[in-house]
Design a protein around this motif. Structure first.
Motif, mmCIF file in Angstrom:
data_model
loop_
_atom_site.group_PDB
_atom_site.id
_atom_site.type_symbol
_atom_site.label_atom_id
_atom_site.label_comp_id
_atom_site.label_asym_id
_atom_site.label_seq_id
_atom_site.Cartn_x
_atom_site.Cartn_y
_atom_site.Cartn_z
ATOM 1 N N ARG A 112 0.849 -1.192 0.000
ATOM 2 C CA ARG A 112 0.000 0.000 0.000
ATOM 3 C C ARG A 112 0.879 1.234 0.000
ATOM 4 N NH1 ARG A 112 -5.245 -0.441 1.244
ATOM 5 N NH2 ARG A 112 -5.951 -2.604 1.213
ATOM 6 N N PRO B 225 0.871 5.596 -0.331
ATOM 7 C CA PRO B 225 0.003 6.786 -0.293
ATOM 8 C C PRO B 225 -0.268 7.297 -1.712
ATOM 9 C CG PRO B 225 1.911 7.062 1.159
ATOM 10 C CD PRO B 225 2.136 5.803 0.377
ATOM 11 N N GLU C 256 -5.099 5.538 -0.555
ATOM 12 C CA GLU C 256 -4.028 4.558 -0.742
ATOM 13 C C GLU C 256 -4.154 3.871 -2.096
ATOM 14 O OE1 GLU C 256 -2.549 2.911 3.531
ATOM 15 O OE2 GLU C 256 -4.317 1.954 2.681
#
Ligand code: ZN
Length: 162
Positions: free
Chosen positions: A80, A82, A117
């Motif tokens: 994941r 940002p 995300e």
């Protein structure tokens, strides 16, 4: 200069259809525009490159390529990231390049965008897939020095550089 067989340093034009083990078409070349690649430079998956080695114009080749000689095994790994660390036009299915700690460029694919995300994977969309290729060799020519330096073919008129 004409070339009679596929070997390293030859620019090869092929028409191809790629299917999975169930016969579903995954990808196909455009009838008016064959795929052009430089043989011996991993422009195409290694299993297909091996199957085409030594072939001539007009040859029809069927090749079944295992994942390890194709797009690799599926790792199932996801990460994941940002969303604001990604390009603004990010979309599911897009492939991007990242640099690892050794400075090697590695591709990864966007599998989902969830809120702020982005979920990415190192697995090619065809990782883990057995590849069934039907190929016809349509043209061969010697590569130019510039193409050999770059490790990929250029267009017939010098355009299409990437
Ligand atoms: Zn180039």
């Amino acid at each position: 200069m004409a070339e009679s067989i596929i070997r390293e340093d030859v620019v090869v034009s092929i028409q191809y259809t790629l299917r999975d083990a169930k016969g579903q078409v995954l990808d196909t070349s455009d009838a008016s525009e064959p795929l052009v690649y430089l043989h011996g430079y991993e422009n195409i998956v290694p299993g297909l490159e091996d199957a085409l080695d030594g072939k001539k114009v007009g040859d029809k080749v069927k090749a079944v390529v295992a994942p390890e000689d194709g797009y690799g095994e599926k790792t199932g790994e996801v990460e994941r990231v940002p969303r604001d660390a990604m390009p603004p036009d990010i979309e599911v299915g897009m492939d991007l390049l990242a640099e690892d700690e050794d400075g090697d460029v590695i591709p990864f694919w966007v599998v989902a965008i969830e809120g702020d995300e982005v979920v990415v994977t190192p697995d090619h969309p065809l990782a883990g897939v057995e590849l069934h290729f039907d190929v016809e060799v349509v043209a061969l020519r010697a590569a130019t020095k510039e193409e050999l330096d770059h490790g990929h073919p250029h267009g017939p008129d010098g355009h299409g550089h990437h």
